[in-house]
Every structure is written in C-alpha cells, then in structure tokens.
Enzyme design. Structure first.
Site, PDB file in Angstrom:
ATOM      1  N   GLU A   1      -5.597   2.760   6.692  1.00  0.00           N
ATOM      2  CA  GLU A   1      -5.281   2.715   5.268  1.00  0.00           C
ATOM      3  C   GLU A   1      -5.903   3.922   4.573  1.00  0.00           C
ATOM      4  OE1 GLU A   1      -6.454  -0.312   1.713  1.00  0.00           O
ATOM      5  OE2 GLU A   1      -5.249  -1.154   3.338  1.00  0.00           O
TER       6      GLU A   1
ATOM      7  N   SER B   1     -11.266  -1.243   2.697  1.00  0.00           N
ATOM      8  CA  SER B   1     -10.601  -1.682   3.922  1.00  0.00           C
ATOM      9  C   SER B   1     -10.125  -0.461   4.705  1.00  0.00           C
ATOM     10  CB  SER B   1      -9.411  -2.585   3.602  1.00  0.00           C
ATOM     11  OG  SER B   1      -9.842  -3.762   2.958  1.00  0.00           O
TER      12      SER B   1
ATOM     13  N   ARG C   1       0.814  -1.222   0.000  1.00  0.00           N
ATOM     14  CA  ARG C   1       0.000   0.000   0.000  1.00  0.00           C
ATOM     15  C   ARG C   1       0.850   1.276   0.000  1.00  0.00           C
ATOM     16  NH1 ARG C   1      -2.298  -3.528  -1.483  1.00  0.00           N
ATOM     17  NH2 ARG C   1      -4.257  -4.465  -0.786  1.00  0.00           N
TER      18      ARG C   1
END
Length: 301
Positions: free
Chosen positions: A295, A225, A175
């Site tokens: 995130e 998420s 990520r």
C-alpha cells in the site's frame, strides 16, 4: 547543465517568492522517518503558486508530497523535484452542511472542524495521519469510512488545466482514485456532510482513537498499513498466521502489536524496510498462496 540547476534559474525568475530547499532529507518529511535527500523540495504557499509550480514542473522530474504518511523514500535520495503541499492549509464552510478544504489540510484538522460545526461523516478520518491531497489520491479510509463517502467534488490540476471533477468522475475504489490511475494533482475538495450532534461526534472520534491506540503501533514511525487488504482476508492476519510478528531486519520490524504494520524501531533504513517487506511477501505467498501488495508508495526505489 543538470535539470535542477535549470529549475533553480527558472523558478527564481517565474516564482520569486517560492521557497526551494536543496538536498532536503526525505526523512524529515515522511512518517517512516526514512529517506535520503530530495534533489529539490519546493513549498508553495498558495494555490496560484502551486499551479504555477506545477506548470513549470512539467519540464522536470517531479512528484507531489503531502504529509508523507504513505511514502517510503530511497536511502540514496530521490533525483526529483518534490512539491510539498503542507503549507496549503485551509477550511471554509459551504452552506449549512458542506466544507471546502485545501490539499495540504490535515485530516485531523478537517475532522475537528467538522465536529465543531456539528457535521457528521468525517470522524473516521481523525486518526489518519495524512493530508487531504493524499487522502483523495488513495481514497483513504478507516473503520468503515472512506473519502468517497463524503466528497462531492474535487478541484484539480491535470495536463496543464484546472478541472472540477464531480463524485462520479473521481474513479474511487479501494485505495485508488482517478488521480492514482490517470494522474493529476488535487488542489482542494468539497465535502457533503450531514447535521449531527457535536458531543456524539466527539465521542465517536474518541472511541476510534482509543481503538487505534490499543491495536496499532502508534509509538513507532511507520507508514500505516504496509499492505493492501487482500480480497477476502486481512494482511495482518495472514502475516501473524505465518509467525512473522516481530520479524526484524536492522531497525525495521513487523510490529509485535499489529502484524499489518512494518515499523521503524530506530535507525531503520529504506533497505531494512524493503528487506522485511520482501521476506513477508515471499513467506506469506509460499504458505498461503496470497501475494501481498504494497500500500506504501515507493520513491527512488
């Protein structure tokens, strides 16, 4: 004179065709459907307009937004120039097994175009609700696939220059990418794919779509998420083990379907979402010793 009035004057002179909206609600441009007004939101329609705007924007507080699928914006708004790349769409072939896509191209469209050309490698991206620029920025992935597996190079703007970065220069990790670490804006990306079978690729996309629908709360607005995957574990598993499924503040809730998602059940505010997030982080850390890391990107918070 406030910065946005200076921007209005300079943009009108240097980029007369550019659409600029004043006090544009961020809730209209994020998948969470949350957020107050952006002081200014601009919608470049070409790469030349985007690079001209980026050069101008260096003098002003600004950020770049694609589909807003990984963003939570403050209730009181953001005192920024938000550069919205959603109109920079386009896909073209590169030889027999390559594609080039512009930053505002949705991953769903990109995956569909690859399938139509019987090119394998992008099926995983079909259900990711983002655009290419954001996907490169965070090395988006799902079901074992990631951007770093299929991208061969990226054309970008950084520090007033146009650059072409090869795969080894993109700093891809979990990520993250060189753009998340060092700045810069993705303009387009080239993909190196493999010849496949259109029917098999379609079947794979359908299978992944079915799995998403059965496991993820796609019926509610969210940013996907909410937390990064902690090393050696899964955020959703830890949250569920702590009995937090269904935990609710205002209109925000830990999804009853998948604990890794915080969803907008209706009328959620940024404050609601953050209250849920903080409670989850504190509870999981106190019970398991694991600190969950967001995130989702915060704007104006």
């Amino acid at each position: 004179m406030p910065w946005y009035e200076i921007f209005d004057r300079e943009a009108a002179e240097l980029l007369p065709g550019l659409e600029v909206r004043r006090e544009e609600p961020m809730s209209r441009h994020t998948t969470f459907r949350v957020g107050g007004p952006a002081r200014r939101m601009a919608f470049p329609g070409t790469e030349a307009e985007l690079t001209g705007l980026l050069a101008l924007a260096e003098a002003f507080p600004h950020t770049v937004l694609g589909n807003g699928s990984n963003v939570l914006a403050a209730d009181g708004g953001v005192d920024l120039l938000v550069i919205n790349t959603s109109r920079l769409e386009g896909i073209e072939p590169l030889g027999d097994t390559g594609l080039r896509a512009l930053a505002g191209t949705s991953l769903a469209k990109l995956a569909m175009e690859a399938m139509r050309r019987a090119l394998a490698g992008l099926a995983f991206a079909h259900g990711i609700p983002g655009t290419l620029g954001g996907a490169v920025f965070m090395n988006a992935g799902a079901y074992g696939g990631e951007m770093r597996q299929v991208i061969s190079s990226v054309r970008a703007w950084r520090n007033g220059e146009l650059l072409t970065l090869g795969r080894s220069q993109l700093g891809f990790g979990y990520r993250t990418s060189t753009f998340a670490q060092e700045g810069g804006v993705v303009l387009s990306a080239d993909f190196a794919l493999e010849k496949g079978d259109e029917a098999q690729i379609f079947h794979q996309m359908e299978d992944l779509g079915s799995r998403r629908r059965s496991k993820q709360p796609l019926e509610y607005p969210s940013a996907g998420s909410t937390f990064k995957r902690p090393e050696g574990n899964f955020a959703g598993t830890l949250i569920e083990q702590c009995g937090l499924k269904g935990y609710t503040v205002g209109g925000a809730q830990v999804s009853e379907k998948h604990a890794g998602f915080v969803v907008n059940r209706g009328g959620a505010t940024c404050a609601d979402v953050l209250a849920v997030v903080r409670h989850v982080q504190e509870t999981v850390e106190s019970r398991t010793g694991v600190r969950l890391e967001l995130e989702v990107r915060l704007l104006g918070v």
